[in-house]
Structure formats: C-alpha cells, structure tokens
Design a protein around this motif. Structure first.
Motif, PDB file in Angstrom:
ATOM      1  N   VAL A 115      62.088 -44.580 -38.799  1.00 42.35           N
ATOM      2  CA  VAL A 115      62.226 -46.041 -38.722  1.00 42.35           C
ATOM      3  C   VAL A 115      60.840 -46.696 -38.723  1.00 42.35           C
ATOM      4  O   VAL A 115      60.587 -47.662 -39.452  1.00 42.35           O
ATOM      5  CB  VAL A 115      63.004 -46.447 -37.447  1.00 42.35           C
ATOM      6  N   VAL A 119      59.374 -49.334 -41.617  1.00 38.85           N
ATOM      7  CA  VAL A 119      58.914 -50.699 -41.333  1.00 38.85           C
ATOM      8  C   VAL A 119      57.423 -50.835 -41.679  1.00 38.85           C
ATOM      9  O   VAL A 119      56.996 -51.855 -42.233  1.00 38.85           O
ATOM     10  CB  VAL A 119      59.181 -51.082 -39.856  1.00 38.85           C
ATOM     11  N   GLU A 122      57.083 -51.126 -45.385  1.00 39.20           N
ATOM     12  CA  GLU A 122      57.583 -52.444 -45.784  1.00 39.20           C
ATOM     13  C   GLU A 122      56.529 -53.522 -45.495  1.00 39.20           C
ATOM     14  O   GLU A 122      56.261 -54.377 -46.344  1.00 39.20           O
ATOM     15  CB  GLU A 122      58.885 -52.742 -45.033  1.00 39.20           C
ATOM     16  N   TRP A 211      70.671 -53.027 -43.668  1.00 36.92           N
ATOM     17  CA  TRP A 211      69.382 -53.694 -43.489  1.00 36.92           C
ATOM     18  C   TRP A 211      68.749 -54.089 -44.819  1.00 36.92           C
ATOM     19  O   TRP A 211      67.796 -54.848 -44.857  1.00 36.92           O
ATOM     20  CB  TRP A 211      68.416 -52.799 -42.691  1.00 36.92           C
ATOM     21  N   HIS A 212      69.287 -53.569 -45.943  1.00 34.77           N
ATOM     22  CA  HIS A 212      68.700 -53.888 -47.238  1.00 34.77           C
ATOM     23  C   HIS A 212      69.192 -55.225 -47.774  1.00 34.77           C
ATOM     24  O   HIS A 212      70.364 -55.544 -47.650  1.00 34.77           O
ATOM     25  CB  HIS A 212      69.076 -52.817 -48.261  1.00 34.77           C
ATOM     26  N   SER A 213      68.280 -55.958 -48.401  1.00 35.10           N
ATOM     27  CA  SER A 213      68.700 -57.170 -49.101  1.00 35.10           C
ATOM     28  C   SER A 213      69.455 -56.756 -50.364  1.00 35.10           C
ATOM     29  O   SER A 213      69.293 -55.631 -50.837  1.00 35.10           O
ATOM     30  CB  SER A 213      67.488 -57.993 -49.502  1.00 35.10           C
ATOM     31  N   ASN A 232      62.105 -54.029 -49.466  1.00 33.77           N
ATOM     32  CA  ASN A 232      63.505 -53.683 -49.177  1.00 33.77           C
ATOM     33  C   ASN A 232      64.171 -54.674 -48.237  1.00 33.77           C
ATOM     34  O   ASN A 232      65.385 -54.786 -48.203  1.00 33.77           O
ATOM     35  CB  ASN A 232      63.584 -52.301 -48.508  1.00 33.77           C
ATOM     36  N   LEU A 233      63.359 -55.334 -47.445  1.00 36.19           N
ATOM     37  CA  LEU A 233      63.891 -56.191 -46.384  1.00 36.19           C
ATOM     38  C   LEU A 233      63.473 -57.646 -46.582  1.00 36.19           C
ATOM     39  O   LEU A 233      62.419 -57.917 -47.146  1.00 36.19           O
ATOM     40  CB  LEU A 233      63.341 -55.745 -45.024  1.00 36.19           C
ATOM     41  N   TRP A 235      63.011 -59.454 -43.870  1.00 34.78           N
ATOM     42  CA  TRP A 235      62.490 -59.799 -42.547  1.00 34.78           C
ATOM     43  C   TRP A 235      61.162 -60.539 -42.595  1.00 34.78           C
ATOM     44  O   TRP A 235      60.981 -61.567 -41.947  1.00 34.78           O
ATOM     45  CB  TRP A 235      62.267 -58.546 -41.694  1.00 34.78           C
TER      46      TRP A 235
END
Ligand SMILES: [Zn+2]
Ligand SMILES: [Zn+2]
Length: 275
Positions: A115, A119, A122, A211-213, A232-233, A235
């Motif tokens: 994880v 992040v 990303e 969690w993926h767009s 991928n995100l 956020w």
C-alpha cells in the motif's frame, strides 16, 4: 565480479541477460495486453464505437497511429535497458531499500509496504506529471504525449524519451527510502503498467478495484489537457483542486491545472466531475 561469480556468468553476460528479460517482459505486457485490447475493440467493434469508446467519433489517422507505436516501442526498450541495468546494480550490491527475504521485515510489514509503495509511486507520478505541465516542459517534452487527444492502448508510453526517463526515475525513487520486497516492486511496476494501458485505452472501463478512477479520468486529461494529473487515483487532484470542473473552461493554452472561469463565480460552489 562478485555477482557474476554468484550467477556463474561474467558481469557483462549477467547485465545482458537482465536487460533482455526486462525488455522482453515489458514488450510482451505492453503489446500483448495493449494489442489484445486494440484487436478486441478497435478492430472487431470499430463500427459500434458508440457502445464502448469514450470518444466514439474520434479515431487517430493511420500515420499518427504508426508514429505512436514506434515511439512507444523505443521507450519500452529504453525502459528495459534502464530496469535491467538497475537490477544489475542491485544484484551487484548497489544501494537501494529493496530486500529479498520477507522475514527481514516480517509479513505484516511486507503487506503494508504494498500500500505504501502504491501511494508513493502515485504521489511521485502526480507531482512529476504536474511539473511536465509547466509551460516550458510541456512545450518541449510533454506535448508529444498530448498529440494523442484520443489515446489508444498503444499510446501509454507514446511520449518524448526525456519524459519517459523522468517518469521512470520518479517510479524508482521510492525504493531508495522505503523498504520493499523486490518482488513487490516488480509486481507493482507490472500492475501500474497494466492499469496505465487501460487508462489510455479509450475504452469505457470502470475498474473492479474501488480505489481506481474510471478510464475516463485520464482520457479526459487528454481531451482537456491541464487537469486530472493523477495516474491511478483522483486523490491528489482532489487535494490540490486540479480535478476537472464542469463549470470551468479547459484547453491546451489554459495552464495551471484549475481551468479558467467561464463567468462570474462569486458565491458559486465548484462542480467537480465524478470519475
Ligand atoms: Zn499530461
Ligand atoms: Zn496519458
């Protein structure tokens, strides 16, 4: 060389082997999966584009399509050269925070590190991509990638080689500080590549991983240019206000990531697009 002796081969042969494995592996994933998606949709369902294509009326002309594939192939080979050389450096005892024995940090940490690495990669990709949208870098390098306004699976790494190197370095940076099992890192690179291919596919996709767009998130980046910088995100785009807004105007010349106001915005609530 110590590493050469360990593998029973000379240093040069070991380096050549690692570069070959990394290059062939990358090309197989890229053109294997990308090619399969292309054949399934762009070839077999071309006449029914409204059913599956995010931009159903936009197809690349043949010369741009061929150019995109050639540039991507060069970059994937460059990626193989770099990744293979990096593996050779690590095998030879070069510094990184990678480890090979899961017991070294325990299974719980190894799982958590998946994880953390995701992040970190990303974040690295978001800020590098945002930097590439500064006027000078955009004009000289990132513009290549944005020639593909309606991207296909083959355009994932259709970009200036300088940009490709920047993104490759940004993906490798976390493993110099974050302890990660070597297999977790390799697996993550393949995972990120596969999702990147889906996000450039131009095909309507809602990923099963929550969690993926959706694939429209990055496709819109190619249509509207300076917004949706995440990989991928969504956020980081939400946090920085660079997610596309319905109530703003975007375009190649509208830099900054937040679009341009269309009218008087006093008292209005921003309308962000849901992906
Ligand atoms: Zn971009
Ligand atoms: Zn893209």
């Amino acid at each position: 060389m110590v590493e050469g002796v360990a593998f029973g081969m000379s240093g040069l042969r070991l380096w050549a082997l690692l570069v070959t494995v990394a290059s062939v592996g990358g090309l197989v994933v890229y053109f294997g999966y990308g090619g399969w998606l292309y054949w399934r949709y762009y070839v077999r369902r071309r006449d029914r584009a409204v059913d599956w294509k995010i931009q159903p009326r936009r197809f690349q002309p043949a010369d741009k399509h061929r150019w995109g594939i050639r540039v991507a192939a060069v970059n994937m080979l460059l990626g193989g050269l770099l990744s293979g050389s990096f593996a050779y450096y690590v095998v030879g005892g070069g510094y990184s925070a990678l480890y090979l024995d899961a017991a070294e940090h325990g299974l719980a940490y190894t799982l958590l590190s998946v994880v953390l690495l995701f992040v970190a990669i990303e974040a690295s990709a978001y800020y590098t991509h945002r930097l590439l949208h500064r006027k000078w870098l955009f004009k000289h390098f990132h513009r290549w990638h944005h020639r593909c306004v309606a991207p296909t699976p083959f355009n994932t790494v259709t970009m200036h080689p300088v940009e490709f190197l920047m993104l490759q370095v940004s993906a490798f940076l976390p493993i110099f500080v974050l302890p990660v099992h070597a297999y977790v890192f390799i697996g993550m690179l393949v995972y990120v590549l596969i999702f990147n291919i889906m996000d450039h596919s131009g095909i309507v996709m809602r990923h099963l991983l929550p969690w993926h767009s959706t694939s429209r998130f990055h496709d819109d980046h190619h249509v509207y240019f300076h917004c949706n910088f995440g990989q991928n995100l969504g956020w980081f785009d939400r946090f920085h206000g660079t997610l596309r807004r319905k109530d703003r105007r975007y375009g190649e010349k509208v830099f900054g990531g937040k679009g341009a106001p269309v009218g008087d915005e006093r008292g209005a609530t921003p309308e962000f697009v849901e992906y």
